[in-house]
Design an enzyme around this catalytic site. Structure first.
Site, PDB file in Angstrom:
ATOM      1  N   HIS A 243      -7.649  -0.718  -0.045  1.00  0.00           N
ATOM      2  CA  HIS A 243      -8.498  -1.119  -1.080  1.00  0.00           C
ATOM      3  C   HIS A 243      -8.515  -2.604  -0.778  1.00  0.00           C
ATOM      4  CE1 HIS A 243      -4.498  -2.643  -1.999  1.00  0.00           C
ATOM      5  NE2 HIS A 243      -3.828  -1.332  -2.257  1.00  0.00           N
TER       6      HIS A 243
ATOM      7  N   HIS B 200      -5.765  -4.662   0.617  1.00  0.00           N
ATOM      8  CA  HIS B 200      -5.534  -4.549   2.543  1.00  0.00           C
ATOM      9  C   HIS B 200      -6.859  -5.353   3.007  1.00  0.00           C
ATOM     10  CE1 HIS B 200      -3.836  -0.553   0.971  1.00  0.00           C
ATOM     11  NE2 HIS B 200      -3.032  -0.969   1.715  1.00  0.00           N
TER      12      HIS B 200
ATOM     13  N   GLY C 102       2.083  -7.809   3.151  1.00  0.00           N
ATOM     14  CA  GLY C 102       1.441  -8.304   1.635  1.00  0.00           C
ATOM     15  C   GLY C 102       2.781  -8.807   1.010  1.00  0.00           C
TER      16      GLY C 102
ATOM     17  N   ASP D  55       4.762  -6.124  -1.781  1.00  0.00           N
ATOM     18  CA  ASP D  55       5.714  -5.598  -1.378  1.00  0.00           C
ATOM     19  C   ASP D  55       6.810  -6.587  -1.006  1.00  0.00           C
ATOM     20  OD1 ASP D  55       5.158  -2.263  -1.254  1.00  0.00           O
ATOM     21  OD2 ASP D  55       3.433  -3.503  -0.648  1.00  0.00           O
TER      22      ASP D  55
HETATM   23  P1  AMP Z   1       0.734   0.215   2.120  1.00  0.00           P
HETATM   24  O1  AMP Z   1      -0.649   0.762   2.846  1.00  0.00           O
HETATM   25  O2  AMP Z   1       0.713   0.438   0.761  1.00  0.00           O
HETATM   26  O3  AMP Z   1       1.747   0.423   2.904  1.00  0.00           O
HETATM   27  O4  AMP Z   1       0.432  -1.457   2.145  1.00  0.00           O
HETATM   28  C1  AMP Z   1       0.060  -1.980   3.530  1.00  0.00           C
HETATM   29  C2  AMP Z   1       0.209  -3.379   3.344  1.00  0.00           C
HETATM   30  O5  AMP Z   1      -0.875  -3.833   2.496  1.00  0.00           O
HETATM   31  C3  AMP Z   1       1.513  -3.985   2.920  1.00  0.00           C
HETATM   32  O6  AMP Z   1       1.849  -5.187   3.948  1.00  0.00           O
HETATM   33  C4  AMP Z   1       1.303  -4.188   1.489  1.00  0.00           C
HETATM   34  O7  AMP Z   1       2.318  -5.228   1.162  1.00  0.00           O
HETATM   35  C5  AMP Z   1       0.074  -4.676   1.506  1.00  0.00           C
HETATM   36  N1  AMP Z   1      -0.568  -4.563   0.163  1.00  0.00           N
HETATM   37  C6  AMP Z   1      -0.651  -3.477  -0.544  1.00  0.00           C
HETATM   38  N2  AMP Z   1      -1.269  -3.887  -1.694  1.00  0.00           N
HETATM   39  C7  AMP Z   1      -1.446  -5.067  -1.668  1.00  0.00           C
HETATM   40  C8  AMP Z   1      -2.246  -5.941  -2.527  1.00  0.00           C
HETATM   41  N3  AMP Z   1      -2.493  -5.464  -4.014  1.00  0.00           N
HETATM   42  N4  AMP Z   1      -2.662  -7.205  -2.372  1.00  0.00           N
HETATM   43  C9  AMP Z   1      -2.100  -7.566  -0.841  1.00  0.00           C
HETATM   44  N5  AMP Z   1      -1.398  -6.976  -0.074  1.00  0.00           N
HETATM   45  C10 AMP Z   1      -1.156  -5.599  -0.473  1.00  0.00           C
END
Ligand code: AMP
Length: 276
Positions: A22, A25, A144, A147
């Site tokens: 989204h 990312h 991000g 987290d």
């Molecule tokens: P995930 O695919 O959910 O494991 O996240 C991959 C990376 O994207 C991680 O470093 C998350 O912290 C970051 N991330 C997820 N959601 C967001 C957001 N809303 N804003 C910024 N970074 C994000």
């Protein structure tokens, strides 16, 4: 975008993800591409997409995790990624090869936070990120702030293992109404989507309180009023996340308010600076 991540020339900036990408990312990918450009990191920004089974402690959560590789690929391309690395589980965990699980930094198991509700989660996160680091050998990795505890854990892991990799934070991207973007938001019903706004409201309410315990009470009140089931709603020192006495001994302590709560069947997390 390159067809294969193996064609990436030299060191890169890695953005690890589990896909279902989204705008949150996409902003990390744009940040990675800009950082690579500014610092002459020749490989550019590499996005890994891997739904890591070892970090899920709920099999139902793993089974329903969205997999949207085609749409993800378009987002990566538009955001300026050099390539995508979408390994198969056997690439990350080759049968017969014991994959190291690094020692967990203390911040991973601070009482009352993620480990209390998702035991084993950070062991899986550290395992997969260390494996990705070994396979890709990045110059820099971006994670991000959404987290927040994960960011602290991986920063501590990288420092503890003395890995020559820079860990860079990326700011949280929100919907216009304040809901932090998440791959799991798609599972919220319209009513739950409205109730999900209680997390960002609670963080704002916390910042109107002068003392951490008042801030925690205010967050709980706001979340309960919306019918959220709270895992935690706390104020902690931003890096160690260790529950500590107030007023702080070191006057330069930065603080963070952190929430995890269930809205219907969806577990949401969010955080914000607290008075810093
Ligand atoms: P995930 O695919 O959910 O494991 O996240 C991959 C990376 O994207 C991680 O470093 C998350 O912290 C970051 N991330 C997820 N959601 C967001 C957001 N809303 N804003 C910024 N970074 C994000």
């Amino acid at each position: 975008m390159l067809d294969s991540w193996r064609d990436v020339a030299g060191p890169c900036v890695l953005v690890p993800t589990m896909g279902a990408l989204h705008e949150g990312h996409a902003s990390l990918i744009r940040q990675g591409a800009a950082l690579a450009h500014q610092n002459n990191i020749s490989g550019g920004c590499l996005v890994s997409i891997f739904v890591n089974p070892t970090q899920f402690n709920d099999p139902a959560d793993l089974a329903r995790y969205p997999r949207t590789l085609e749409a993800d690929s378009a987002i990566c391309q538009a955001a300026g990624a050099a390539a995508i690395y979408a390994p198969h589980a056997d690439d990350i965990y080759p049968p017969g090869l014991a994959i190291e699980t690094p020692p967990l930094p203390a911040v991973a198991t601070e009482p009352g936070l993620e480990d209390a509700h998702r035991p084993g989660h950070f062991a899986g996160v550290c395992q997969v990120v260390l494996r990705l680091f070994h396979l890709v050998n990045p110059h820099t990795a971006i994670f991000g702030e959404k987290d927040w505890q994960q960011l602290q854990v991986l920063t501590a892991m990288t420092a503890g293992l003395e890995l020559p990799i820079q860990i860079v934070p990326g700011p949280t991207v929100r919907e216009a109404d304040g809901l932090a973007m998440s791959s799991r938001n798609r599972f919220l019903s319209p009513d739950d989507r409205r109730r999900g706004l209680s997390l960002s409201r609670a963080l704002a309410a916390a910042n109107r309180q002068a003392m951490p315990d008042e801030a925690e009470r205010e967050m709980s009140r706001t979340l309960k009023e919306a019918g959220a089931e709270i895992d935690y709603a706390v104020v902690r020192p931003a890096s160690s996340l260790r529950k500590s006495a107030w007023p702080p001994v070191a006057s330069d302590t930065r603080w963070r308010a952190l929430i995890a709560a269930r809205i219907g069947s969806v577990r949401l997390i969010d955080n914000a600076p607290w008075h810093s």
